[in-house]
Design an enzyme around this catalytic site. Sequence first.
Site, PDB file in Angstrom:
ATOM      1  N   ASP A 281     -22.092   1.163 -41.411  1.00 29.98           N
ATOM      2  CA  ASP A 281     -23.282   0.453 -40.952  1.00 29.98           C
ATOM      3  C   ASP A 281     -22.913  -0.566 -39.888  1.00 29.98           C
ATOM      4  O   ASP A 281     -22.166  -1.510 -40.155  1.00 29.98           O
ATOM      5  CB  ASP A 281     -23.960  -0.241 -42.130  1.00 29.98           C
TER       6      ASP A 281
ATOM      7  N   ASP B 281     -28.472   1.094 -33.411  1.00 32.97           N
ATOM      8  CA  ASP B 281     -28.316   1.365 -34.841  1.00 32.97           C
ATOM      9  C   ASP B 281     -27.877   2.802 -35.082  1.00 32.97           C
ATOM     10  O   ASP B 281     -28.696   3.715 -35.116  1.00 32.97           O
ATOM     11  CB  ASP B 281     -29.641   1.082 -35.554  1.00 32.97           C
TER      12      ASP B 281
END
Length: 528
Positions: free
Chosen positions: A118, A333
């Site tokens: 992440d 992202d």
Amino acid sequence: MVSRSAFLLFCVLFLATEETLASLFSSRLIHRFSDEGRASIKTPSSSDSLPNKQSLEYYRLLAESDFRRQRMNLGAKVQSLVPSEGSKTISSGNDFGWLHYTWIDIGTPSVSFLVALDTGSNLLWIPCNCVQCAPLTSTYYSSLATKDLNEYNPSSSSTSKVFLCSHKLCDSASDCESPKEQCPYTVNYLSGNTSSSGLLVEDILHLTYNTNNRLMNGSSSVKARVVIGCGKKQSGDYLDGVAPDGLMGLGPAEISVPSFLSKAGLMRNSFSLCFDEEDSGRIYFGDMGPSIQQSTPFLQLDNNKYSGYIVGVEACCIGNSCLKQTSFTTFIDSGQSFTYLPEEIYRKVALEIDRHINATSKNFEGVSWEYCYESSAEPKVPAIKLKFSHNNTFVIHKPLFVFQQSQGLVQFCLPISPSGQEGIGSIGQNYMRGYRMVFDRENMKLGWSPSKCQEDKIEPPQASPGSTSSPNPLPTDEQQSRGGHAVSPAIAGKTPSKTPSSSSSYSFSSIMRLFNSLLLLHWLASLM
């Protein structure tokens, strides 16, 4: 003659130091729905539980995962971008909820963990001395491995050390009764009552050098000391299999793994991601990107701090026509499948793309995208161009997502949705494919260049100016072993006597290169 030899020796040592500080470490990314993921993290009994790629069901699954991720983002207390549970509507059992995973080895002896990756969070945490964790047996998951997941036990690792409240990276120091206590951590998310909590420890992360996409043999591996969240208690979506074997945060904070690797002198403070057509790819720690790459600076949003990988788009262009008043701020992202734009900008971009499409509008059941079509052939539409400062441009050559053909017709959608946040968007993996995305934390900028991922030849970067020694990111006088005996922290080129597997910043190839150079120097000196 003596001075010439001394000069040659200085050059050899300097080059050896440059090589040491310019290392690359690589790890394979596993997309949870890729063919590789199906083969490596699924049981044979669940082979039909996931839809075929490019089917409507496949993209419904990804879109649902993004939706839940977006829902959690709105309530995040700590991270800017956080995990989603993923869809449970297609899988017949519990399923991983993240987008990309990689195997890592921690501790001595080493234990393997399949962690979610992440870029929107910072801490590396793994299930540890569990009080309340997600199940770790393979039979619980319909898309998990044929082997069980692991639980970390610091007392079973000879290289683990307590991470004290007195350390500057202990954000929960105010909750400690004494600076000599072990530092606690808690990561909270408002939505879904999702959290991970426990104690911070220090241990070894095992890495392998990478040279031109070839992983070198075990003699060239290194062991880097990092801070790890001993995740004793998880709640909410974490208990439902979002990241049952842990999560590696790649964010810009000092406590992230890239920060420790850089401070230990093992690599430049940067990493890159690339994605292949199967949606898997590679992560390269230490990669600064090629000289031909374009770039744009990261933005500071919260209290003049870098809270995530955020950039500013000056304008959105369709082909050679730039739309007015389309500037916005966006997250980069990699953990998100698709792309989201602020409502007003989304509308302008979508209408302009729609104007170039000569096809019948179509609504597909279960698909949330507004602009979908059906035609006898895939139309040619102009590229979407995101314009950044200094005239740098990120070009999305294929803005449409094409589904499998149905009865001779091609079905496709514009895979962009409103972000639900004014002035803030998010660029997902669907528009990163075909690029090597470089997260340059040293210069705080995003870089990108065309990439075929597995065919890329990633060259080790030049050492950063002035990085002749590496600051030790860990305590010098308060670091403790599990038995309570004080142990000196590991530094580049030196290990504590009781922890022989501590990290070293010297690769095997660097040492051999230095040895051969010294032999050459000796031979040259004998000729003078």
